[in-house]
Each structure stands twice: as C-alpha cells, then as structure tokens.
Design an enzyme around this catalytic site. Structure first.
Site, PDB file in Angstrom:
ATOM      1  CE  LYS A 135      -3.871  -2.371   2.215  1.00 20.66           C
ATOM      2  NZ  LYS A 135      -4.665  -2.640   3.426  1.00 20.66           N
ATOM      3  CD  GLN A 193      -3.459  -4.375   6.514  1.00 16.87           C
ATOM      4  OE1 GLN A 193      -3.563  -3.308   5.919  1.00 16.87           O
ATOM      5  NE2 GLN A 193      -3.912  -5.504   6.013  1.00 16.87           N
ATOM      6  CG  ASP A 245      -9.441   0.229   5.291  1.00 15.96           C
ATOM      7  OD1 ASP A 245      -9.177  -0.242   4.168  1.00 15.96           O
ATOM      8  OD2 ASP A 245      -8.691   0.139   6.280  1.00 15.96           O
TER       9      ASP A 245
HETATM   10  N1  GUN Z   1      -7.008  -6.677   6.153  1.00 18.50           N
HETATM   11  C1  GUN Z   1      -7.409  -7.376   5.073  1.00 18.50           C
HETATM   12  N2  GUN Z   1      -7.969  -6.555   4.167  1.00 18.50           N
HETATM   13  C2  GUN Z   1      -7.917  -5.310   4.679  1.00 18.50           C
HETATM   14  C3  GUN Z   1      -8.328  -4.028   4.206  1.00 18.50           C
HETATM   15  O1  GUN Z   1      -8.884  -3.864   3.115  1.00 18.50           O
HETATM   16  N3  GUN Z   1      -8.073  -2.988   5.042  1.00 18.50           N
HETATM   17  C4  GUN Z   1      -7.483  -3.136   6.261  1.00 18.50           C
HETATM   18  N4  GUN Z   1      -7.306  -2.053   7.006  1.00 18.50           N
HETATM   19  N5  GUN Z   1      -7.098  -4.312   6.734  1.00 18.50           N
HETATM   20  C5  GUN Z   1      -7.307  -5.379   5.940  1.00 18.50           C
END
Ligand code: GUN
Length: 284
Positions: A54, A98, A121
C-alpha cells in the site's frame, strides 16, 4: 482452461494511472499532497506485506504515506491515542488500521474512533450505512475493486444471481451491499458457515464471489457452466498463494475467473489510493 482470465494487475494499473493523473492535477491546483497514514500493530507477516504494498503504491501515484508501526505489546489505549492524534492532524487525509489486530486488541472501538471523513477503508459504521443507502462517502476497497473488475470486463450484474461466500464486515457484507444497489441490480445470496448445502447454493450462481479464507473451498464442480468466479481469498499453503476457489477446475467451467495472486488483491490497493485522493479533495 476455457475461462477468460480477469487480470487484476492490468485493470488496477489503469485505475492507478487515473489516480496518478488526478493527484497531479489536484496537487498542482491546491498545493496539497494527499496523505495516507497506515497503522500496523505487531508483526503478522502477511499484514506487513500488504501495508508495504500500500505504501509503495502511494509513492508511485504521487500520494504521501506514513507508516506507524506499533509493537504487539501495544495497549488498546495507546492505539486509540494514535488514532486520535491522526484524526486531529490536518496533514493526514486518510487513516488505515491494518487488520487483523493482535488478539488482545478489539478492532471495533478502534475503527469506530476513526474520523468518518478520514476512513478510507470505508469500515466506520457511518460509512457502511451511507454505502448501504446508496450515497457512499468511501466505498470499501475490496468490494469496490470487485465491482470495478466486473465493469471493466463488461459483465452485467443486473438480474443475475450473485452468491457471496463469507459474511465478513470487510468483504462479504459490503460486497453483497454493492451488488444489490440500484445500478448493479443483482439478486444476492450470502452464504456462510451455517448455510445448509452450500454447494447447491453456489451451483445456482451466475456470479460467485468467494471470500471465506479457506484454500480452494469452492470446487470446480460447484461452478455453474458459464458463471463468473471472483476469488477474494489469499491463503498461504506450503509457501504458495492459493485462493478460495479451486482455480484450474473452476476455470474449465467458468466464463471468466480471477487468478490468485494478480486478481482482486491489486484492485484493493488501487481503490484505497482513489479513496485517499477523494478524502484529500473532501477535506478542502
Ligand atoms: N485486512 C485485510 N484486508 C484489509 C483491508 O482492506 N483494510 C485493512 N485495514 N485491513 C485489511
């Protein structure tokens, strides 16, 4: 293999190019660089890779990213304090915590405490509610990425039976929410661990979205001939990445299928970048 491969790398590259161009124009006009603050607690290897990807994607597209790494000994209060600090920091436009968090931490109050206008998100209950009402602020990244893939491939969802496997807050529930919206117009079934004869339900699907986190859970013979198979799973099996769909057998029957890796994963990141740019625009 008779199915068309839906290339998430290719589709996400075009989304990222658009974000790059839009970000350059936005920054030139306003002097503001969209800024994502990512929070990673503990040292889960998969989460480390996701967050690194990311951050790297932000850099390539002209967005700023800051990684806040916290130890696996972090307390709930310390994590909440960091979120409060990022909420108050005007230079931060998007906040991402995350998931999953280490077991001793409760993600619900953490996600609830993120300012909805910075919730890139799309996990905050206010944003989930707006999405379900069809007036989204931020669409959740993975389900939005799936919709983008279907659109790119000219796969019409209207009147189709979409079967979503998995009822997580991150993928399953919002995925069903987007597929049923006006404009997408699918007839949606959500399956989960308590579904009776799940194979029989999946066999009725025109579009299958697998998000259960069980390697090759969806067998090839569960795919109706000509159906579309979207695989959201990323499972590590003997150091190899495997999806939730038994790929080669499913590809014999499906009309189109996403690979793992290189399918939905890159789309999630591309949509996160788009949301971060959107958050920066909305902050002015
Ligand atoms: N863990 C797995 N997928 C995601 C996501 O799209 N965002 C976040 N913050 N954690 C995740």
């Amino acid at each position: 293999m008779s199915a068309k491969l839906i290339d998430g790398k290719l589709i996400s590259a075009s989304v990222r190019q658009q974000v790059t161009d839009d970000t350059a124009a936005f920054t030139a006009e306003t002097g503001v660089t969209p800024h994502l603050a990512a929070v990673l607690v503990g040292d889960d290897p998969a989460s480390q890779v996701y967050v690194r990807n990311k951050e790297r994607a932000c850099g390539k597209c002209g967005l700023k990213s800051t990684l806040h790494r916290l130890s696996d000994q972090t307390t709930q209060q310390q994590l909440m304090d960091l979120v409060a600090e990022l909420n108050a920091d005007e230079s931060v436009h998007g906040i991402l915590v995350q998931l999953p968090l280490p077991k001793h931490l409760d993600s619900t109050p953490v996600l609830d405490s993120i300012r909805p206008s910075k919730d890139v998100d799309g996990f905050h209950p206010e944003n989930v509610g707006l999405m379900l009402q069809g007036r989204p602020r931020f669409l959740p990244c993975t389900p939005h990425g799936v919709m983008k893939m279907l659109e790119h491939e000219n796969i019409d969802t209207a009147g189709k039976h979409a079967v979503v496997i998995g009822r997580s807050d991150i993928v399953g529930k919002p995925m069903a929410g987007l597929l049923v919206q006006k404009g997408a117009d699918a007839t949606v079934t959500i399956c989960h661990s308590r579904t009776t004869d799940i194979a029989a339900v999946i066999r009725q699907a025109d579009i299958v979205v697998a998000a259960v986190g069980i390697p090759e859970f969806v067998k090839g013979d569960m795919i109706k001939p000509g159906a579309v198979a979207i695989d959201v799973g990323i499972n590590r099996v003997n150091d190899k990445l495997v999806g939730d769909v038994e790929f080669s057998a499913a590809a014999e029957r499906a009309s189109a299928i996403t690979p793992v890796p290189g399918g939905v994963g890159p789309m999630t990141i591309a949509m996160l970048l788009r949301n971060t740019l959107e958050a920066a625009k909305q902050s002015l």
